[in-house]
Design a protein around this motif. Structure first.
Motif, PDB file in Angstrom:
ATOM      1  N   PRO A 173      13.030  -1.034   0.274  1.00  0.00           N
ATOM      2  CA  PRO A 173      11.693  -1.510   0.606  1.00  0.00           C
ATOM      3  C   PRO A 173      10.687  -1.065  -0.463  1.00  0.00           C
ATOM      4  N   VAL A 174       9.946  -2.025  -1.006  1.00  0.00           N
ATOM      5  CA  VAL A 174       9.051  -1.774  -2.138  1.00  0.00           C
ATOM      6  C   VAL A 174       7.599  -2.016  -1.730  1.00  0.00           C
ATOM      7  N   ALA A 175       6.754  -1.017  -1.938  1.00  0.00           N
ATOM      8  CA  ALA A 175       5.312  -1.160  -1.719  1.00  0.00           C
ATOM      9  C   ALA A 175       4.696  -1.750  -2.978  1.00  0.00           C
ATOM     10  N   VAL A 176       4.235  -2.985  -2.891  1.00  0.00           N
ATOM     11  CA  VAL A 176       3.631  -3.683  -4.033  1.00  0.00           C
ATOM     12  C   VAL A 176       2.122  -3.659  -3.827  1.00  0.00           C
ATOM     13  N   THR A 177       1.376  -3.080  -4.772  1.00  0.00           N
ATOM     14  CA  THR A 177      -0.041  -2.844  -4.515  1.00  0.00           C
ATOM     15  C   THR A 177      -0.912  -3.001  -5.744  1.00  0.00           C
ATOM     16  N   HIS A 178      -2.195  -3.339  -5.481  1.00  0.00           N
ATOM     17  CA  HIS A 178      -3.212  -3.400  -6.529  1.00  0.00           C
ATOM     18  C   HIS A 178      -3.976  -2.080  -6.634  1.00  0.00           C
ATOM     19  N   LEU A 179      -3.751  -1.163  -5.723  1.00  0.00           N
ATOM     20  CA  LEU A 179      -4.502   0.097  -5.711  1.00  0.00           C
ATOM     21  C   LEU A 179      -4.237   0.897  -6.981  1.00  0.00           C
ATOM     22  N   GLN A 180      -5.235   1.723  -7.368  1.00  0.00           N
ATOM     23  CA  GLN A 180      -5.127   2.476  -8.612  1.00  0.00           C
ATOM     24  C   GLN A 180      -5.307   3.977  -8.435  1.00  0.00           C
TER      25      GLN A 180
END
Length: 224
Positions: free
Chosen positions: A57-64
């Motif tokens: 399971p992969v958390a794909v995010t725009h957060l920085q």
């Protein structure tokens, strides 16, 4: 050939990916650009409870921000973090210190040959790179291919595994793999029909990807 299906927004999406024999499943969370099929960390955690063994399971995010990224992983129960936006490489070390068993994949947007330098910058800090396409409004899920020759150069010179994304479909994934020779491929919009993940296209994508090259012709990267 490893296959990741991104944009898992519900149990029906999950079942499509499982039936196609995926290696990894992406859950889009922490969105700051235009995106579709995003979920909350709580939603992702609930779906991951139904995930069979041996699918990542992969958390794909725009957060920085480092603390935001650590919290996202903990709340979602994902075991891999895919960082789509820019981040200082040293911050990736801070994330790893907080979550020592986490795998980190860093997106590199292949707009021109500057992506080669960008990939080298992140190589010492990431477990893998993912080569994607971006627009002004989107930093993933664009449905637009990029220059696969540039991606092939990145793969050929990388010391870590490299995944290919950006505009892949069942119709073009085999050609993309033969040109780029990545460790794996990632798809989101290319397996949809009428805006919904389609079982036939999902299965066709996995089949075409895995038939494209023998494993001994694929770059595997180094072991950390």
């Amino acid at each position: 050939m490893r296959v990741k299906f991104c944009g898992t927004a519900g149990l029906a999406d999950m079942q499509c990916a499982i039936d196609a024999g995926c290696d990894a499943m992406g859950f889009i969370m922490g969105v700051t650009y235009q995106s579709s099929d995003f979920v909350t960390p709580k939603d992702a955690a609930a779906m991951i409870r139904h995930l069979p063994p041996f699918i990542e399971p992969v958390a794909v995010t725009h957060l920085q921000e480092t603390e935001d990224l650590i919290r996202l992983v903990r709340d979602s129960h994902c075991t891999t973090l895919q960082i789509q936006d820019s981040i200082e490489p040293a911050e990736m070390d801070a994330i790893r210190d907080a979550l020592p068993h986490l795998k980190i994949v860093k997106a590199v947007h292949v707009m021109d040959r500057s992506a080669i330098t960008a990939g080298k910058r992140y190589e010492p800090y990431a477990d893998a790179l993912i080569l994607d396409t971006r627009t002004t409004e989107k930093i993933g899920g664009t449905g637009i291919p990029h220059d696969w020759k540039i991606s092939a150069t990145i793969v050929a010179n990388s010391t870590i595994p490299v995944l290919l994304a950006g505009g892949l479909t069942p119709e073009n994934v085999a050609e993309a793999i033969r040109i780029v020779r990545p460790y794996g491929v990632d798809v989101h919009t290319g397996i949809k029909r009428d805006g919904v993940r389609n079982p036939e296209r999902t299965l066709a994508f996995a089949r075409e990807a895995r038939a494209a090259l023998p494993d001994d012709k694929v770059f595997m990267g180094s072991v950390r």
